[in-house]
Every structure is written in structure tokens, then in C-alpha cells.
Design an enzyme around this catalytic site. Structure first.
Site, PDB file in Angstrom:
ATOM      1  N   ASP A  10       0.857  -1.183   0.000  1.00 43.93           N
ATOM      2  CA  ASP A  10       0.000   0.000   0.000  1.00 43.93           C
ATOM      3  C   ASP A  10       0.898   1.239   0.000  1.00 43.93           C
ATOM      4  O   ASP A  10       1.667   1.457   0.944  1.00 43.93           O
ATOM      5  CB  ASP A  10      -0.858  -0.065   1.273  1.00 43.93           C
ATOM      6  CG  ASP A  10      -1.773   1.126   1.445  1.00 43.93           C
ATOM      7  OD1 ASP A  10      -1.693   2.089   0.654  1.00 43.93           O
ATOM      8  OD2 ASP A  10      -2.559   1.096   2.401  1.00 43.93           O
ATOM      9  N   GLY A  32      -9.777   3.833  -5.917  1.00 39.72           N
ATOM     10  CA  GLY A  32      -8.444   3.247  -6.089  1.00 39.72           C
ATOM     11  C   GLY A  32      -7.399   3.907  -5.214  1.00 39.72           C
ATOM     12  O   GLY A  32      -7.646   4.263  -4.053  1.00 39.72           O
ATOM     13  N   ASP A  34      -6.141   6.808  -5.401  1.00 38.60           N
ATOM     14  CA  ASP A  34      -6.511   8.191  -5.087  1.00 38.60           C
ATOM     15  C   ASP A  34      -7.333   8.235  -3.789  1.00 38.60           C
ATOM     16  O   ASP A  34      -7.028   9.021  -2.866  1.00 38.60           O
ATOM     17  CB  ASP A  34      -7.336   8.727  -6.278  1.00 38.60           C
ATOM     18  CG  ASP A  34      -7.524  10.221  -6.275  1.00 38.60           C
ATOM     19  OD1 ASP A  34      -6.923  10.914  -5.431  1.00 38.60           O
ATOM     20  OD2 ASP A  34      -8.281  10.712  -7.139  1.00 38.60           O
ATOM     21  N   SER A 117      -2.758   4.672 -14.236  1.00 41.27           N
ATOM     22  CA  SER A 117      -3.712   4.345 -15.325  1.00 41.27           C
ATOM     23  C   SER A 117      -4.080   2.873 -15.458  1.00 41.27           C
ATOM     24  O   SER A 117      -4.899   2.540 -16.311  1.00 41.27           O
ATOM     25  CB  SER A 117      -3.226   4.842 -16.699  1.00 41.27           C
ATOM     26  OG  SER A 117      -3.435   6.224 -16.856  1.00 41.27           O
ATOM     27  N   THR A 118      -3.491   1.996 -14.631  1.00 37.05           N
ATOM     28  CA  THR A 118      -3.737   0.558 -14.850  1.00 37.05           C
ATOM     29  C   THR A 118      -4.926   0.019 -14.058  1.00 37.05           C
ATOM     30  O   THR A 118      -5.196  -1.180 -14.096  1.00 37.05           O
ATOM     31  CB  THR A 118      -2.502  -0.287 -14.495  1.00 37.05           C
ATOM     32  OG1 THR A 118      -2.249  -0.176 -13.088  1.00 37.05           O
ATOM     33  CG2 THR A 118      -1.290   0.148 -15.285  1.00 37.05           C
ATOM     34  N   VAL A 120      -8.897   1.653 -12.953  1.00 33.10           N
ATOM     35  CA  VAL A 120     -10.134   1.973 -13.688  1.00 33.10           C
ATOM     36  C   VAL A 120      -9.863   2.630 -15.039  1.00 33.10           C
ATOM     37  O   VAL A 120     -10.703   2.562 -15.935  1.00 33.10           O
ATOM     38  CB  VAL A 120     -11.120   2.848 -12.880  1.00 33.10           C
ATOM     39  CG1 VAL A 120     -11.650   2.100 -11.674  1.00 33.10           C
ATOM     40  CG2 VAL A 120     -10.511   4.159 -12.464  1.00 33.10           C
ATOM     41  N   TYR A 121      -8.688   3.229 -15.227  1.00 35.40           N
ATOM     42  CA  TYR A 121      -8.390   3.861 -16.517  1.00 35.40           C
ATOM     43  C   TYR A 121      -8.005   2.844 -17.595  1.00 35.40           C
ATOM     44  O   TYR A 121      -7.889   3.193 -18.770  1.00 35.40           O
ATOM     45  CB  TYR A 121      -7.320   4.940 -16.374  1.00 35.40           C
ATOM     46  CG  TYR A 121      -7.863   6.266 -15.839  1.00 35.40           C
ATOM     47  CD1 TYR A 121      -9.181   6.396 -15.415  1.00 35.40           C
ATOM     48  CD2 TYR A 121      -7.051   7.399 -15.776  1.00 35.40           C
ATOM     49  CE1 TYR A 121      -9.676   7.605 -14.929  1.00 35.40           C
ATOM     50  CE2 TYR A 121      -7.539   8.617 -15.293  1.00 35.40           C
ATOM     51  CZ  TYR A 121      -8.848   8.709 -14.874  1.00 35.40           C
ATOM     52  OH  TYR A 121      -9.330   9.910 -14.398  1.00 35.40           O
TER      53      TYR A 121
END
Ligand code: ADP
Length: 167
Positions: A10, A32, A34, A117-118, A120-121
Site C-alpha cells: 500500500d 483506487g 486516489d 492508469s492501470t 479503472v483507466y
């Protein structure tokens, strides 16, 4: 000489000078990594982000880390994967480079990145890892330590296979 280190876990727990947040363009929090960063840093982070007025994809902004062990959070906005022909790879590389440039300008020596980006993007993980590692290699000697923080063991394995010199 700096090091690239691959760590599974984490990112909010890491004792580094700066952690990078895979934010969205509002910078007002999300899911995520964020969401995890905002929860761990506390409400002052959202207030600091509000004053920034958003951030376009491929760029980076810096705030304090508030309650995080990290002194700084560097917020960068990755591209949403749309099939690969909408400039996604250049934008993703730019996220790493811009984050490292902002970090260096703030005297950061140790910095940790999530796999931008890996989630939900939807960026394909292997391609994203190769882009991440290429940017880290370009900048490694400007830092003491650049950490690729992988949330899952499978993600950490993927990075390790792409980076024989990583620790
Ligand atoms: P994006 O919107 O940029 O795709 P996500 O947060 O959905 O961002 O996912 C980005 C990456 O962060 C994913 O690989 C996900 O597994 C990872 N991730 C989620 N939570 C954490 C965390 N607490 N620490 C490190 N990585 C995390």
C-alpha cells in the site's frame, strides 16, 4: 547512483519523501489509489487540492502529504485507455517525467509511484509497466531511490520481469 526498487504493498504506508497519486483531472479525489491517499492524508489534502483548480492528463501538481508518512503528494493524471491510438503512451510517459521533474524541483530524494492508469483507466498493465520503468531509468540518477509500488503480487512480478537491475 540511484536505485529503482520494486515494492509490493500500500503506497500510503511508505516512508518516502514523496508519493505519486494517480488522480483524476479534478484532483478532488476518487477511488483506487486516489481514495486511499486521500483517506490516509486526511481532509487537509482535499482542501489543498481544491486550491489547485484541476490538472490536465500528462501533467503533475504537488501538495503536502499531511497525515501521510510522505512529506509530499505529487498528483498526476494518467490517460484513460482508448485503444492506444489517442496518444495514451506519450501521456503516460509524461505523467512519470513530469512527476519526477516536480519532485526534483522540491528536493525529493525518495519517491514512490503506483501503476498509473492501470486500474479503472484500463491501460494494459504490461505496456504501462514498460513505460513506467523507462521513465524511471531516465531519471534514476537524479534520485536516491525511485520505488515502483505494486498493489498485487502479480503486478510486482510483472515489473521484476521487466527490470533485471531493479532491487
Ligand atoms: P487509474 O484511475 O489511474 O487507473 P487506479 O487507482 O484505479 O488508478 O489504479 C492504479 C493502480 O493503483 C492499480 O494498479 C491499482 O491496483 C493500484 N492501487 C490501488 N490502491 C493502491 C494502494 N493503496 N497502493 C498502491 N497501489 C494501489
Amino acid at each position: 547512483m540511484g536505485q529503482i526498487r520494486i515494492v509490493q504493498g500500500d503506497i500510503t504506508r511508505l516512508e518516502v519523501d514523496a508519493v505519486v497519486n494517480a488522480a483524476n483531472s479534478t484532483l478532488l479525489g476518487g477511488g483506487g489509489v486516489d481514495g486511499a491517499i486521500h483517506r490516509a492524508a486526511g481532509p487537509d489534502l482535499l482542501a489543498a487540492c481544491r486550491s489547485l483548480g484541476g490538472c490536465p492528463a500528462g501533467e503533475a501538481r504537488i501538495t503536502p502529504g499531511f497525515r501521510l508518512p510522505a512529506k509530499w503528494v505529487i498528483h498526476t493524471v494518467g490517460p484513460v485507455w482508448q485503444g492506444g491510438e489517442r496518444g495514451e503512451s506519450a501521456l503516460l510517459a509524461s505523467c512519470y517525467r513530469e512527476s519526477l521533474a516536480v519532485a526534483k524541483a522540491h528536493g525529493v530524494a525518495t519517491i514512490a509511484f503506483p501503476a498509473i492508469s492501470t486500474g479503472v483507466y484500463g491501460y494494459p498493465k504490461q505496456q504501462a509497466a514498460a513505460i513506467a520503468l523507462a521513465a524511471m531509468r531516465e531519471w534514476v540518477d537524479d534520485f536516491e531511490k525511485i520505488i515502483a509500488c505494486c498493489f498485487s503480487a502479480a503486478d510486482a512480478d510483472r515489473y521484476r520481469k521487466l527490470c533485471r537491475e531493479c532491487i
